[in-house]
Design a protein around this motif. Structure first.
Motif, PDB file in Angstrom:
ATOM      1  N   VAL A 142       0.855  -1.194   0.000  1.00  0.00           N
ATOM      2  CA  VAL A 142       0.000   0.000   0.000  1.00  0.00           C
ATOM      3  C   VAL A 142       0.886   1.237   0.000  1.00  0.00           C
ATOM      4  O   VAL A 142       1.937   1.276   0.634  1.00  0.00           O
ATOM      5  CB  VAL A 142      -0.948   0.004   1.228  1.00  0.00           C
ATOM      6  N   ALA A 143       0.458   2.255  -0.753  1.00  0.00           N
ATOM      7  CA  ALA A 143       1.159   3.528  -0.824  1.00  0.00           C
ATOM      8  C   ALA A 143       0.148   4.633  -1.093  1.00  0.00           C
ATOM      9  O   ALA A 143      -0.888   4.399  -1.722  1.00  0.00           O
ATOM     10  CB  ALA A 143       2.232   3.514  -1.915  1.00  0.00           C
ATOM     11  N   VAL A 144       0.467   5.837  -0.622  1.00  0.00           N
ATOM     12  CA  VAL A 144      -0.419   6.985  -0.771  1.00  0.00           C
ATOM     13  C   VAL A 144       0.232   8.003  -1.702  1.00  0.00           C
ATOM     14  O   VAL A 144       1.405   8.355  -1.526  1.00  0.00           O
ATOM     15  CB  VAL A 144      -0.714   7.636   0.589  1.00  0.00           C
ATOM     16  N   ASP A 145      -0.534   8.482  -2.682  1.00  0.00           N
ATOM     17  CA  ASP A 145      -0.068   9.549  -3.557  1.00  0.00           C
ATOM     18  C   ASP A 145      -0.151  10.863  -2.783  1.00  0.00           C
ATOM     19  O   ASP A 145      -1.242  11.293  -2.416  1.00  0.00           O
ATOM     20  CB  ASP A 145      -0.941   9.607  -4.815  1.00  0.00           C
ATOM     21  N   PRO A 146       0.981  11.527  -2.522  1.00  0.00           N
ATOM     22  CA  PRO A 146       0.937  12.759  -1.724  1.00  0.00           C
ATOM     23  C   PRO A 146       0.278  13.924  -2.444  1.00  0.00           C
ATOM     24  O   PRO A 146      -0.065  14.925  -1.802  1.00  0.00           O
ATOM     25  CB  PRO A 146       2.422  13.053  -1.464  1.00  0.00           C
ATOM     26  N   VAL A 147       0.083  13.807  -3.741  1.00  0.00           N
ATOM     27  CA  VAL A 147      -0.533  14.888  -4.515  1.00  0.00           C
ATOM     28  C   VAL A 147      -2.052  14.730  -4.552  1.00  0.00           C
ATOM     29  O   VAL A 147      -2.803  15.639  -4.198  1.00  0.00           O
ATOM     30  CB  VAL A 147       0.047  14.936  -5.946  1.00  0.00           C
ATOM     31  N   SER A 148      -2.524  13.561  -4.978  1.00  0.00           N
ATOM     32  CA  SER A 148      -3.967  13.340  -5.127  1.00  0.00           C
ATOM     33  C   SER A 148      -4.607  12.721  -3.890  1.00  0.00           C
ATOM     34  O   SER A 148      -5.829  12.718  -3.764  1.00  0.00           O
ATOM     35  CB  SER A 148      -4.230  12.419  -6.322  1.00  0.00           C
ATOM     36  N   HIS A 149      -3.789  12.155  -2.984  1.00  0.00           N
ATOM     37  CA  HIS A 149      -4.229  11.442  -1.777  1.00  0.00           C
ATOM     38  C   HIS A 149      -4.918  10.116  -2.097  1.00  0.00           C
ATOM     39  O   HIS A 149      -5.472   9.481  -1.194  1.00  0.00           O
ATOM     40  CB  HIS A 149      -5.135  12.323  -0.906  1.00  0.00           C
ATOM     41  N   ARG A 150      -4.886   9.697  -3.348  1.00  0.00           N
ATOM     42  CA  ARG A 150      -5.407   8.375  -3.659  1.00  0.00           C
ATOM     43  C   ARG A 150      -4.495   7.299  -3.063  1.00  0.00           C
ATOM     44  O   ARG A 150      -3.286   7.488  -2.913  1.00  0.00           O
ATOM     45  CB  ARG A 150      -5.510   8.182  -5.173  1.00  0.00           C
ATOM     46  N   VAL A 151      -5.110   6.182  -2.747  1.00  0.00           N
ATOM     47  CA  VAL A 151      -4.386   5.066  -2.142  1.00  0.00           C
ATOM     48  C   VAL A 151      -4.265   3.955  -3.178  1.00  0.00           C
ATOM     49  O   VAL A 151      -5.258   3.574  -3.817  1.00  0.00           O
ATOM     50  CB  VAL A 151      -5.125   4.548  -0.893  1.00  0.00           C
ATOM     51  N   PHE A 152      -3.051   3.433  -3.353  1.00  0.00           N
ATOM     52  CA  PHE A 152      -2.795   2.369  -4.319  1.00  0.00           C
ATOM     53  C   PHE A 152      -2.418   1.094  -3.559  1.00  0.00           C
ATOM     54  O   PHE A 152      -1.556   1.121  -2.681  1.00  0.00           O
ATOM     55  CB  PHE A 152      -1.683   2.770  -5.284  1.00  0.00           C
ATOM     56  N   VAL A 153      -3.067  -0.015  -3.935  1.00  0.00           N
ATOM     57  CA  VAL A 153      -2.911  -1.273  -3.214  1.00  0.00           C
ATOM     58  C   VAL A 153      -2.587  -2.395  -4.196  1.00  0.00           C
ATOM     59  O   VAL A 153      -3.304  -2.578  -5.194  1.00  0.00           O
ATOM     60  CB  VAL A 153      -4.201  -1.628  -2.439  1.00  0.00           C
ATOM     61  N   THR A 154      -1.523  -3.140  -3.926  1.00  0.00           N
ATOM     62  CA  THR A 154      -1.193  -4.289  -4.778  1.00  0.00           C
ATOM     63  C   THR A 154      -2.018  -5.501  -4.372  1.00  0.00           C
ATOM     64  O   THR A 154      -2.316  -5.709  -3.199  1.00  0.00           O
ATOM     65  CB  THR A 154       0.307  -4.629  -4.708  1.00  0.00           C
ATOM     66  N   GLN A 155      -2.361  -6.314  -5.374  1.00  0.00           N
ATOM     67  CA  GLN A 155      -3.158  -7.534  -5.172  1.00  0.00           C
ATOM     68  C   GLN A 155      -2.454  -8.695  -5.874  1.00  0.00           C
ATOM     69  O   GLN A 155      -2.708  -8.976  -7.045  1.00  0.00           O
ATOM     70  CB  GLN A 155      -4.566  -7.318  -5.736  1.00  0.00           C
ATOM     71  N   PRO A 156      -1.539  -9.372  -5.163  1.00  0.00           N
ATOM     72  CA  PRO A 156      -0.710 -10.413  -5.792  1.00  0.00           C
ATOM     73  C   PRO A 156      -1.506 -11.560  -6.406  1.00  0.00           C
ATOM     74  O   PRO A 156      -1.089 -12.123  -7.420  1.00  0.00           O
ATOM     75  CB  PRO A 156       0.169 -10.915  -4.640  1.00  0.00           C
ATOM     76  N   ASP A 157      -2.641 -11.896  -5.811  1.00  0.00           N
ATOM     77  CA  ASP A 157      -3.421 -13.021  -6.310  1.00  0.00           C
ATOM     78  C   ASP A 157      -4.188 -12.694  -7.586  1.00  0.00           C
ATOM     79  O   ASP A 157      -4.612 -13.598  -8.314  1.00  0.00           O
ATOM     80  CB  ASP A 157      -4.410 -13.495  -5.240  1.00  0.00           C
ATOM     81  N   LEU A 158      -4.361 -11.401  -7.869  1.00  0.00           N
ATOM     82  CA  LEU A 158      -5.146 -10.973  -9.021  1.00  0.00           C
ATOM     83  C   LEU A 158      -4.313 -10.296 -10.101  1.00  0.00           C
ATOM     84  O   LEU A 158      -4.846  -9.953 -11.163  1.00  0.00           O
ATOM     85  CB  LEU A 158      -6.252 -10.020  -8.563  1.00  0.00           C
ATOM     86  N   ASP A 159      -3.018 -10.072  -9.819  1.00  0.00           N
ATOM     87  CA  ASP A 159      -2.122  -9.383 -10.763  1.00  0.00           C
ATOM     88  C   ASP A 159      -2.648  -7.992 -11.104  1.00  0.00           C
ATOM     89  O   ASP A 159      -2.619  -7.554 -12.255  1.00  0.00           O
ATOM     90  CB  ASP A 159      -1.935 -10.203 -12.055  1.00  0.00           C
ATOM     91  N   THR A 160      -3.119  -7.297 -10.079  1.00  0.00           N
ATOM     92  CA  THR A 160      -3.686  -5.966 -10.279  1.00  0.00           C
ATOM     93  C   THR A 160      -3.253  -5.021  -9.158  1.00  0.00           C
ATOM     94  O   THR A 160      -2.778  -5.436  -8.104  1.00  0.00           O
ATOM     95  CB  THR A 160      -5.223  -6.005 -10.312  1.00  0.00           C
ATOM     96  N   VAL A 161      -3.469  -3.731  -9.411  1.00  0.00           N
ATOM     97  CA  VAL A 161      -3.330  -2.676  -8.409  1.00  0.00           C
ATOM     98  C   VAL A 161      -4.649  -1.920  -8.362  1.00  0.00           C
ATOM     99  O   VAL A 161      -5.161  -1.490  -9.402  1.00  0.00           O
ATOM    100  CB  VAL A 161      -2.180  -1.717  -8.761  1.00  0.00           C
ATOM    101  N   SER A 162      -5.206  -1.778  -7.166  1.00  0.00           N
ATOM    102  CA  SER A 162      -6.446  -1.019  -7.010  1.00  0.00           C
ATOM    103  C   SER A 162      -6.134   0.407  -6.578  1.00  0.00           C
ATOM    104  O   SER A 162      -5.249   0.643  -5.755  1.00  0.00           O
ATOM    105  CB  SER A 162      -7.367  -1.669  -5.972  1.00  0.00           C
TER     106      SER A 162
END
Length: 323
Positions: free
Chosen positions: A156-176
């Motif tokens: 998990v990481a937070v964009d300091p500009v937009s404040h959106r949160v990005f989350v990795t999902q290893p089982d799905l090969d995606t980032v939410s």
């Protein structure tokens, strides 16, 4: 701080810490926090001396750590489904139980990121489908934090500009990508196999993702939604970004690879300790701190002389993907 690089980065020392160090974070007081997952402790390193100044007791199997300049330090404990909340003097001010939210099997794996401006700590848990948001403002954190539905959440990481949160999902090969206002998933971004570590370069609108199932780092352009890939020639684990926008990736082969932000290619490969995992950039000293889980040490890499010479490696290649 944007220290010029005049030569190759180099490992300057190795610091003994506790058993099985996993995650690393730094604070504004030039301290480096390392979770010792095999010892239920956090080692605090003074970056001015590169020595351990304190060892803090936390919960069972601490796995993730993040700092906030106003509040202090958040440590997520995968062994007992709690978050240890420490103030800036290292005093335990609260233990937030999230046991009702996180279930297994599989065994819990947790990470944490902080949004300093919104005063929130975001906690992931791979054994459930949730990303919890814990308030770290003037009042003590709530017992049961609100959450978002994010299947298989890990990094998990937070964009300091937009404040959106990005989350990795290893089982799905995606980032939410999560909207901080509503907690809803705004986009699900396909990357390569088993994304784990994640770091954000807010000023350059880039999200770096370690594709641990292959030998690539996916780079998401948050302005356009496009995804590019960089072949790093070894399995990536953790990622950090420095003040210049260069990225640094830990690998299971006991190395850290530097990715030059301008060229989008690997500019250096540095040997560190056994099984490096978490990595963090300390801006005052212009150094990287790398947790070596296989030998209970932290490698310190000096970047002040880094970046010289022609880049080596494979340039980024585009893929059609995005939010």
């Amino acid at each position: 701080m944007n220290t010029p690089h005049t030569g190759p980065p180099r490992v300057v020392t190795s610091i003994p810490v506790g058993a099985k160090p996993l995650a690393v974070a730094v604070d504004v007081q030039r301290r480096v926090f390392v979770t010792n997952s095999g010892a239920a402790t956090v080692s605090v390193i003074d970056s001015s001396t590169n020595t351990v100044s304190a060892t803090l007791g936390v919960g069972s199997r601490p796995e993730g750590v993040a700092t906030d300049p106003q509040f202090g330090t958040c440590v997520v404990n995968g062994g007992d489904n709690t978050v240890s909340m420490l103030d800036k003097s290292h005093h335990l001010v609260a233990t937030v139980s999230v046991e009702g939210l996180f279930v297994g099997p599989p065994p819990p794996v947790t990470r944490v990121a902080v949004d300093h401006q919104l005063a929130r700590a975001y906690v992931t848990h791979r054994g459930s489908a949730r990303l919890s948001a814990i308030g770290i403002g003037g009042q003590l954190p709530p017992f049961a934090p609100p959450f978002s539905e994010v299947p298989g959440a890990l990094g998990v990481a937070v964009d300091p500009v937009s404040h959106r949160v990005f989350v990795t999902q290893p089982d799905l090969d995606t980032v939410s990508m999560i909207d901080p206002a509503t907690g809803a998933v705004e986009a699900t971004i396909p990357v390569r196999q088993q994304p784990t570590g994640i770091a954000i370069d807010g000023p350059r609108h880039r999200v770096y993702v370690a594709d641990s199932g292959v030998h690539t780092v996916s780079v998401i352009d948050t302005a356009t939604g496009g995804v590019t890939e960089l072949d790093v020639a070894a399995v990536p684990v953790g990622i950090a970004v420095d003040s210049r926008g260069d990225a640094y990736v830990t690998h299971v082969d006991g190395t850290v690879r530097a990715i030059d932000a301008a060229s989008g290619s690997v500019s250096a490969t540095l040997p560190v300790g056994s099984q490096p995992e978490g990595v963090a950039f300390e801006p005052h000293s212009n150094r990287l701190y790398v947790a070596n889980s296989g030998e209970d040490t932290v490698s310190v890499i000096d970047l002040a002389a880094g970046g010289g010479g022609p880049p080596q490696g494979t340039a980024l290649t585009s893929r059609a993907s995005g939010p």
